[in-house]
Design a protein around this motif. Structure first.
Motif, PDB file in Angstrom:
ATOM      1  N   ALA A 161      -8.445   5.800 -11.566  1.00  0.00           N
ATOM      2  CA  ALA A 161      -7.009   5.710 -11.870  1.00  0.00           C
ATOM      3  C   ALA A 161      -6.450   4.412 -11.305  1.00  0.00           C
ATOM      4  N   TYR A 162      -6.873   4.072 -10.094  1.00  0.00           N
ATOM      5  CA  TYR A 162      -6.396   2.827  -9.482  1.00  0.00           C
ATOM      6  C   TYR A 162      -6.792   1.622 -10.323  1.00  0.00           C
ATOM      7  N   ARG A 163      -8.055   1.614 -10.769  1.00  0.00           N
ATOM      8  CA  ARG A 163      -8.499   0.452 -11.553  1.00  0.00           C
ATOM      9  C   ARG A 163      -7.707   0.308 -12.837  1.00  0.00           C
TER      10      ARG A 163
ATOM     11  N   TYR B 241       3.503   1.996  -6.132  1.00  0.00           N
ATOM     12  CA  TYR B 241       2.213   2.710  -6.183  1.00  0.00           C
ATOM     13  C   TYR B 241       1.115   1.880  -5.522  1.00  0.00           C
ATOM     14  N   LEU B 242       1.046   0.591  -5.894  1.00  0.00           N
ATOM     15  CA  LEU B 242      -0.003  -0.251  -5.319  1.00  0.00           C
ATOM     16  C   LEU B 242       0.179  -0.378  -3.810  1.00  0.00           C
ATOM     17  N   HIS B 243       1.426  -0.447  -3.371  1.00  0.00           N
ATOM     18  CA  HIS B 243       1.702  -0.472  -1.942  1.00  0.00           C
ATOM     19  C   HIS B 243       1.271   0.815  -1.278  1.00  0.00           C
ATOM     20  N   ALA B 244       1.637   1.932  -1.937  1.00  0.00           N
ATOM     21  CA  ALA B 244       1.375   3.235  -1.333  1.00  0.00           C
ATOM     22  C   ALA B 244      -0.112   3.375  -1.034  1.00  0.00           C
ATOM     23  N   ARG B 245      -0.933   2.841  -1.938  1.00  0.00           N
ATOM     24  CA  ARG B 245      -2.370   2.968  -1.727  1.00  0.00           C
ATOM     25  C   ARG B 245      -2.842   2.226  -0.495  1.00  0.00           C
ATOM     26  N   ALA B 246      -2.024   1.290  -0.013  1.00  0.00           N
ATOM     27  CA  ALA B 246      -2.427   0.530   1.167  1.00  0.00           C
ATOM     28  C   ALA B 246      -1.609   0.927   2.389  1.00  0.00           C
ATOM     29  N   THR B 247      -0.801   1.986   2.255  1.00  0.00           N
ATOM     30  CA  THR B 247       0.046   2.377   3.375  1.00  0.00           C
ATOM     31  C   THR B 247      -0.481   3.661   3.995  1.00  0.00           C
TER      32      THR B 247
ATOM     33  N   MET C 289      -9.425  -6.861   2.723  1.00  0.00           N
ATOM     34  CA  MET C 289      -8.204  -6.651   3.481  1.00  0.00           C
ATOM     35  C   MET C 289      -7.996  -5.165   3.764  1.00  0.00           C
ATOM     36  N   GLY C 290      -7.988  -4.384   2.692  1.00  0.00           N
ATOM     37  CA  GLY C 290      -7.913  -2.945   2.847  1.00  0.00           C
ATOM     38  C   GLY C 290      -6.798  -2.508   3.765  1.00  0.00           C
ATOM     39  N   ARG C 291      -7.164  -1.823   4.801  1.00  0.00           N
ATOM     40  CA  ARG C 291      -6.149  -1.275   5.671  1.00  0.00           C
ATOM     41  C   ARG C 291      -5.659  -2.299   6.672  1.00  0.00           C
TER      42      ARG C 291
ATOM     43  N   LEU D 169      17.371  -6.828   2.456  1.00  0.00           N
ATOM     44  CA  LEU D 169      16.445  -6.239   3.437  1.00  0.00           C
ATOM     45  C   LEU D 169      15.001  -6.429   2.975  1.00  0.00           C
ATOM     46  N   LEU D 170      14.792  -6.218   1.675  1.00  0.00           N
ATOM     47  CA  LEU D 170      13.440  -6.378   1.137  1.00  0.00           C
ATOM     48  C   LEU D 170      12.980  -7.818   1.311  1.00  0.00           C
ATOM     49  N   PHE D 171      13.898  -8.727   1.079  1.00  0.00           N
ATOM     50  CA  PHE D 171      13.665 -10.155   1.265  1.00  0.00           C
ATOM     51  C   PHE D 171      13.196 -10.450   2.684  1.00  0.00           C
TER      52      PHE D 171
ATOM     53  N   GLY E  92       9.128 -11.450   6.759  1.00  0.00           N
ATOM     54  CA  GLY E  92       8.516 -11.039   8.010  1.00  0.00           C
ATOM     55  C   GLY E  92       7.079 -10.616   7.818  1.00  0.00           C
ATOM     56  N   CYS E  93       6.761 -10.263   6.588  1.00  0.00           N
ATOM     57  CA  CYS E  93       5.414  -9.825   6.293  1.00  0.00           C
ATOM     58  C   CYS E  93       4.533 -11.019   5.935  1.00  0.00           C
ATOM     59  N   ILE E  94       5.108 -11.930   5.152  1.00  0.00           N
ATOM     60  CA  ILE E  94       4.311 -13.049   4.641  1.00  0.00           C
ATOM     61  C   ILE E  94       3.966 -14.051   5.732  1.00  0.00           C
TER      62      ILE E  94
ATOM     63  N   VAL F 110       0.122 -15.490  -2.372  1.00  0.00           N
ATOM     64  CA  VAL F 110       0.772 -16.267  -3.431  1.00  0.00           C
ATOM     65  C   VAL F 110       1.705 -15.363  -4.231  1.00  0.00           C
ATOM     66  N   PHE F 111       1.220 -14.160  -4.535  1.00  0.00           N
ATOM     67  CA  PHE F 111       2.065 -13.236  -5.296  1.00  0.00           C
ATOM     68  C   PHE F 111       3.379 -12.963  -4.579  1.00  0.00           C
ATOM     69  N   HIS F 112       3.294 -12.609  -3.319  1.00  0.00           N
ATOM     70  CA  HIS F 112       4.522 -12.244  -2.606  1.00  0.00           C
ATOM     71  C   HIS F 112       5.454 -13.441  -2.444  1.00  0.00           C
TER      72      HIS F 112
ATOM     73  N   ALA G  25       5.568 -15.927  -4.481  1.00  0.00           N
ATOM     74  CA  ALA G  25       6.097 -16.229  -5.813  1.00  0.00           C
ATOM     75  C   ALA G  25       7.263 -15.306  -6.170  1.00  0.00           C
ATOM     76  N   VAL G  26       7.199 -14.061  -5.707  1.00  0.00           N
ATOM     77  CA  VAL G  26       8.328 -13.154  -5.949  1.00  0.00           C
ATOM     78  C   VAL G  26       9.597 -13.744  -5.326  1.00  0.00           C
ATOM     79  N   LEU G  27       9.441 -14.286  -4.122  1.00  0.00           N
ATOM     80  CA  LEU G  27      10.584 -14.934  -3.471  1.00  0.00           C
ATOM     81  C   LEU G  27      11.062 -16.130  -4.281  1.00  0.00           C
TER      82      LEU G  27
ATOM     83  N   GLY H 296      -1.628 -14.940  -8.906  1.00  0.00           N
ATOM     84  CA  GLY H 296      -1.910 -14.408  -7.572  1.00  0.00           C
ATOM     85  C   GLY H 296      -2.271 -12.933  -7.638  1.00  0.00           C
ATOM     86  N   LEU H 297      -1.530 -12.213  -8.478  1.00  0.00           N
ATOM     87  CA  LEU H 297      -1.762 -10.781  -8.616  1.00  0.00           C
ATOM     88  C   LEU H 297      -3.170 -10.512  -9.133  1.00  0.00           C
ATOM     89  N   LEU H 298      -3.593 -11.300 -10.125  1.00  0.00           N
ATOM     90  CA  LEU H 298      -4.929 -11.095 -10.675  1.00  0.00           C
ATOM     91  C   LEU H 298      -5.980 -11.289  -9.590  1.00  0.00           C
TER      92      LEU H 298
HETATM   93  C1  HEM Z   1       9.764  -7.752  -3.313  1.00  0.00           C
HETATM   94  C2  HEM Z   1       9.078  -6.805  -2.874  1.00  0.00           C
HETATM   95  C3  HEM Z   1       7.593  -6.597  -3.045  1.00  0.00           C
HETATM   96  C4  HEM Z   1       6.884  -6.467  -4.193  1.00  0.00           C
HETATM   97  C5  HEM Z   1       7.401  -6.513  -5.618  1.00  0.00           C
HETATM   98  C6  HEM Z   1       5.509  -6.254  -3.823  1.00  0.00           C
HETATM   99  C7  HEM Z   1       4.471  -6.035  -4.720  1.00  0.00           C
HETATM  100  C8  HEM Z   1       3.163  -5.844  -4.358  1.00  0.00           C
HETATM  101  C9  HEM Z   1       2.107  -5.573  -5.259  1.00  0.00           C
HETATM  102  C10 HEM Z   1       2.249  -5.459  -6.768  1.00  0.00           C
HETATM  103  C11 HEM Z   1       0.973  -5.456  -4.560  1.00  0.00           C
HETATM  104  C12 HEM Z   1      -0.389  -5.140  -5.137  1.00  0.00           C
HETATM  105  C13 HEM Z   1      -1.356  -6.222  -5.011  1.00  0.00           C
HETATM  106  C14 HEM Z   1      -2.576  -5.752  -4.282  1.00  0.00           C
HETATM  107  O1  HEM Z   1      -2.820  -4.551  -4.198  1.00  0.00           O
HETATM  108  O2  HEM Z   1      -3.301  -6.573  -3.776  1.00  0.00           O
HETATM  109  C15 HEM Z   1       1.299  -5.634  -3.196  1.00  0.00           C
HETATM  110  C16 HEM Z   1       0.396  -5.585  -2.148  1.00  0.00           C
HETATM  111  C17 HEM Z   1       0.729  -5.741  -0.836  1.00  0.00           C
HETATM  112  N1  HEM Z   1       1.995  -5.920  -0.332  1.00  0.00           N
HETATM  113 FE1  HEM Z   1       3.677  -6.127  -1.365  1.00  0.00          FE
HETATM  114  N2  HEM Z   1       5.397  -6.277  -2.465  1.00  0.00           N
HETATM  115  C18 HEM Z   1       6.670  -6.478  -1.951  1.00  0.00           C
HETATM  116  C19 HEM Z   1       7.011  -6.540  -0.635  1.00  0.00           C
HETATM  117  C20 HEM Z   1       6.119  -6.435   0.418  1.00  0.00           C
HETATM  118  C21 HEM Z   1       6.483  -6.412   1.782  1.00  0.00           C
HETATM  119  C22 HEM Z   1       7.900  -6.488   2.310  1.00  0.00           C
HETATM  120  C23 HEM Z   1       5.340  -6.320   2.496  1.00  0.00           C
HETATM  121  C24 HEM Z   1       5.220  -6.266   3.992  1.00  0.00           C
HETATM  122  C25 HEM Z   1       5.170  -5.193   4.634  1.00  0.00           C
HETATM  123  C26 HEM Z   1       4.247  -6.262   1.567  1.00  0.00           C
HETATM  124  C27 HEM Z   1       2.906  -6.174   1.909  1.00  0.00           C
HETATM  125  C28 HEM Z   1       1.884  -6.024   1.024  1.00  0.00           C
HETATM  126  C29 HEM Z   1       0.498  -5.904   1.395  1.00  0.00           C
HETATM  127  C30 HEM Z   1      -0.052  -5.959   2.793  1.00  0.00           C
HETATM  128  C31 HEM Z   1      -0.228  -5.729   0.225  1.00  0.00           C
HETATM  129  C32 HEM Z   1      -1.728  -5.581   0.084  1.00  0.00           C
HETATM  130  C33 HEM Z   1      -2.112  -4.189  -0.170  1.00  0.00           C
HETATM  131  C34 HEM Z   1      -3.565  -4.052  -0.476  1.00  0.00           C
HETATM  132  O3  HEM Z   1      -4.372  -4.507   0.318  1.00  0.00           O
HETATM  133  O4  HEM Z   1      -3.893  -3.472  -1.497  1.00  0.00           O
HETATM  134  N3  HEM Z   1       4.749  -6.336   0.320  1.00  0.00           N
HETATM  135  N4  HEM Z   1       2.653  -5.872  -3.089  1.00  0.00           N
END
Ligand code: HEM
Lengths: 333, 534
Positions: free
Chosen positions: A239-241, A288-294, B1-3, B101-103, B108-110, B194-196, B198-200, B476-478
């Motif tokens: 499902a994730y893929r 959803y993608l975040h949740a999987r890593a949280t 990266m995982g957890r 806040l999300l910004f 703070g995350c990036i 790059v993805f994150h 780029a969102v900014l 970046g997402l890919l």
């Molecule tokens: C504008 C808000 C955000 C959007 C749209 C967003 C979107 C995404 C997406 C689509 C992914 C999936 C890519 C992947 O699994 O590698 C992802 C992963 C991730 N995001 Fe965000 N994100 C946002 C904000 C944040 C914030 C605030 C944090 C910091 C806590 C964060 C930390 C991460 C991390 C650590 C991953 C990697 C998860 C993994 O290893 O699978 N993101 N994000």
């Protein structure tokens, strides 16, 4: 010529609906035949279910040996179940080809891409779902989703044919755009994948529940088709893929839509209801993608988030098209 | 990266309550909470939920007239809605708060993650775990070749697969031997960053465009011109940083407007195409050029774009007063009310004698009679154009100093001319007809029909920023979703004169198949049975 094509298209869509119905019945038979069959022994069992000790771990595979077998498979049942499964998949492939013909001739009849109204959205969307499913069966062996997928196709195509049908008509000029073509086709494929992903998530939740229940009662028999699907963990991974494939594509689709909106209306983004819901879907799947890593959100919670995302996607297609106003209202009935 | 990210972003594992409330620690605790994965997740949910009302309740920026209607229909709810920004959700305080806040959370995350990544990206592949056979993807065999030969083969193989390779010589302990460590997939984390980022960039790009640009619209009657000055706009919204003196001095004339509708069958009345022919003068004094303005085909003038977003009818009307003096003359813009172009408009004649005159009513391009003899338009094309106007006399209210809309009549001090039955009497006019107003107050003539186009004129400086941002985000997402970082180890050691080779691999994210990878590496390194025999 238009008449001929339109006629051909209608017949093809009817036929595809019937073929998918037969495929669904074959999958029902597949499940029914598996009623007495026990859990597949070679597949991975989730760690939680593995009692330490008697079931040895095979180090080269990292896999767990067979769970206890409560009875012996009836070879005839096994064969029959599998045969019906294969028939179901074969029919699904046939239905896909016929439906593709229906969508293509619809486009030829209208001299344009076939997604100008809800009926066309529905048949094109079903084509996308069946293509995504067939590709994924080849790639990830997900034939166990057959019943859910064909059931979905029959339901949507039935609705399209009986309720949504409209004769061929032209598009308003704003819709003559290459960006729009790319936008809708990528959104349709992403939608097809989201659908398969949502069905897989549903199956994951069901299977997981079964596993959790069975873990507490090792004496209960593990029979039936659901025990022959991959483990919950493996379904979750698939499902994730599927979602991971769909999400970038959806991002791309939304971007093309914004570029088209810029050409047509002079703004990239205007918070029109359709745009709002495309955004909500995007955010939900990002969640959803975040949740999987949280921590604490993996597994069941993430699956629910995925289903929530799918609900927002459906609402955009159905809810906004029916009740919505705004610039996108061409998509109405 | 995982957890890893949860730790990297500093999520406090079980610290749901602030520890000691000393300010510095409290701040640090708060920051850790804000930048944790869980908070990001919750903020994403909130953002999605906060977006919903804007799709259900009419929005000022999307459809002001729908907001007007909504307020009329819900007089009790509207003041509350107004106060909490329900009619302008996407600029409301609460919506902005969530995305800000999300910004911040994102920043703070990036920042710490980018820092970690920069350090990690220069690091060498790590040494092997002590006991490779504990890893689930593992294989081992004996070889006749020397240790050095095997190490060289392993190194060459892993290099050729574009892995980063390091050779460690571990000379003592139970894990002694030479270890070839390889790692691949650094681009995953890079892609994610790059993805994150780029969102900014996308958000900042939109903000920049909004600040320094403007958005305006104008209705121009076919045959007339438009020059780019403030007074020519019907509405004009400059960004906070836009300098209205810097409007570029272009002008153009709408020479013709063409539209064709589908005549019959399914979809009758759908416009098949429409376009406006413009003669454009980009700078005063330059020669004009022709431009065919269509939907999806805007006109670009420097940074400014002109879009054709709508059209309508402008009946050419002449009004004469009691003395026969022409007091209003020319095409009047009527605003379409439905898909068949039933259109609403007004004519004001402030100079009419003895009292001011006003006309208000509908234009039907293809008039037909509905039930109860109410006219309606059956088709958007002008097959049977009819005007139905009610005439008023009295005071138009133009001298009050309050600016009035061109498209409405202030009827506070106006009296309609009534029919014998006492009801306001509509004057029905076909093209070319003249009708008399009651009491010899004058005449109204419907001379002919013109069309008008609605143009949207925007300046969006820096609009490539969000585009570049989105493309970078997708790339970046890919990388982030499809690259699987993997570590591979090949340990070669001499055991009583025999060379023992071990291979193991570890994925840093789930979903891959390291076992297969080990099989492939083993297949490439292991002597086949045939080679052995030789
Ligand atoms: C504008 C808000 C955000 C959007 C749209 C967003 C979107 C995404 C997406 C689509 C992914 C999936 C890519 C992947 O699994 O590698 C992802 C992963 C991730 N995001 Fe965000 N994100 C946002 C904000 C944040 C914030 C605030 C944090 C910091 C806590 C964060 C930390 C991460 C991390 C650590 C991953 C990697 C998860 C993994 O290893 O699978 N993101 N994000």
């Amino acid at each position: 010529m238009t008449e001929t094509y339109a006629h051909l298209s209608n017949n093809a869509v009817y036929s595809a609906t019937i073929i998918f119905t037969l495929a669904m019945l074959a999958h029902v038979a597949e499940w029914a035949m598996a009623h007495q069959l026990v859990a597949v022994p070679t597949r991975t069992e989730p760690r939680a279910l593995v009692a330490a000790g008697d079931r040895g771990v095979d180090p080269t595979q990292g896999r767990v040996g067979a769970p206890p077998v409560h009875g012996v498979d009836d070879v005839d049942d096994l064969e029959r179940s599998d045969r019906y499964g294969r028939i179901g998949f074969g029919l699904t492939c046939l239905g896909l080809v016929v439906l593709a013909a229906g969508v293509l001739t619809r486009g030829l009849a209208a001299h344009r891409v076939p997604w100008g109204n809800m009926y066309e959205f529905a048949i094109t969307g079903c084509l996308a779902v069946s293509v995504a499913y067939v590709i994924l069966v080849r790639g990830y062996a997900i034939r166990w989703l057959g019943l859910l997928v064909t059931g979905f196709l029959v339901m949507v195509l039935g609705l399209a044919v009986l309720v949504l049908y409209r004769p061929v008509s032209p598009l308003v000029p704003a819709l003559h755009s290459y960006w729009l073509m790319i936008h809708v086709s990528s959104a349709a494929v992403a939608g097809g994948a989201y659908t398969v992903g949502a069905l897989a998530s549903v199956l994951y939740l069901v299977r997981r529940r079964m596993e959790v229940k069975a873990a507490g009662h090792p004496e209960l028999p593990r029979t039936g088709f659901l025990w022959r699907t991959p483990t919950a963990e493996a379904i979750d991974r698939i499902a994730y893929r599927v979602h991971a494939f769909a999400f970038p594509l959806w991002t791309f689709a939304v971007m093309c839509g914004a570029i088209w909106a810029q050409y047509a209306w002079g703004r990239f983004w205007g918070w029109d209801p359709k745009e709002v819901w495309a955004f909500i879907t995007w955010v939900a799947y990002a969640a959803y993608l975040h949740a999987r890593a949280t921590a604490g959100w993996q597994g069941r919670a993430a699956a629910y988030v995925a289903l929530l995302g799918y609900a927002t996607f459906l609402f955009n297609f159905v809810g906004i098209n029916l009740f919505g106003s705004g610039l996108h209202s061409y998509a109405g009935m | 990266m995982g957890r890893v990210p949860d730790e990297a972003s500093g999520a406090a594992p079980r610290a749901a309550t602030p520890p000691a409330l000393r300010p510095r620690e409290f701040l640090r605790w708060g920051w850790r909470q804000l930048t944790s994965m869980r908070t990001a997740l919750i903020l994403l949910f909130l953002l999605a939920i906060a977006s919903i009302p804007g799709s259900l309740i009419p929005q000022k920026r999307v459809d002001p007239s729908a907001v007007f209607l909504f307020k009329q229909r819900h007089p009790d709810l509207s003041p509350l809605f107004d106060r909490i920004g329900m009619f302008d959700v996407y600029s409301s305080v609460w919506f902005s708060a969530i995305y800000l806040l999300l910004f911040i959370s994102l920043l703070g995350c990036i920042i710490p993650r980018s820092w970690l990544y920069l350090k990690a990206s220069r690091a060498r592949p790590p040494k092997a775990p002590r006991n490779l056979s504990r890893l689930s993807a593992y294989d081992a065999w004996e070889s006749d070749a020397s240790v050095a030969e095997e190490v060289e083969r392993a190194r060459a193989l892993l290099r050729s697969e574009r892995r980063r390779v390091e050779v460690y010589d571990v000379s003592h302990g139970e894990a002694a031997g030479i270890v070839v460590s390889a790692e691949k997939g650094y681009l995953r984390e890079a892609g994610n960053l790059v993805f994150h980022i780029a969102v900014l960039v996308v958000l900042i790009g939109f903000a920049f465009t909004g600040l320094f640009g403007f958005k305006g619209s104008a209705a121009v009657i076919a045959g007339q011109g438009f020059s780019n000055t403030l007074t020519q706009y019907d509405d004009f919204t400059p960004g906070a940083r836009f300098n209205t003196d810097s409007l570029s001095p272009f002008q153009f004339t709408v020479q013709r407007f063409n539209v064709a509708y589908k005549r019959s069958g399914e979809g009758a009345g759908i416009p098949l195409h429409f376009d406006a022919h413009l003669a454009v003068t980009p700078q005063p004094g330059t020669a004009p050029y022709d431009y065919d303005l269509r939907v999806n085909h805007p006109l670009q003038l420097g940074g400014v774009s002109v879009f054709l977003v709508g059209h309508g009818y402008a009946p050419d009307i002449t009004v004469r007063d009691a003395k026969g003096v022409i007091v209003a003359d020319g095409p009047v813009i009527f605003l379409p009310q439905d898909g068949s172009f039933t259109s609403f408009g007004v004519v004001k004649a402030p100079d009419a004698q003895p009292s001011q005159l006003g006309l208000e009513g509908y234009f039907f391009p293809t008039a037909a009679l509905g039930p109860g003899a109410a006219p309606y338009s059956a088709f958007p094309g002008p097959l049977n154009p009819v005007l139905s106007l009610v005439a008023y006399h009295g005071d138009l209210g133009l001298d009050t100093g309050v600016p009035q809309s061109l498209y409405t009549l202030d009827k506070a001090k106006l009296t309609p001319y009534r029919s014998g039955s006492g009801r306001p009497m509509p004057l029905l006019l076909r093209k070319g007809q003249t009708v008399d107003l009651p009491d010899g107050a004058g005449t109204v003539t419907f001379n002919g029909l013109r069309t008008w186009v609605k143009l949207q004129i925007n300046d969006q400086p820096g609009k490539v920023i969000p585009l570049v941002g989105v493309v970078a985000a997708i790339l970046g997402l890919l990388c982030s979703l499809f690259i699987r970082p993997r570590r591979t180890w090949v340990r070669v050691r001499d055991e009583d004169g025999r060379t023992v080779v071990e291979v193991a691999a570890l994925d840093r994210v789930s979903g891959g198949d390291p076992g297969r990878h080990v099989e492939q590496v083993a297949a490439a390194l292991r002597p086949t049975d045939q080679e052995k025999r030789q």
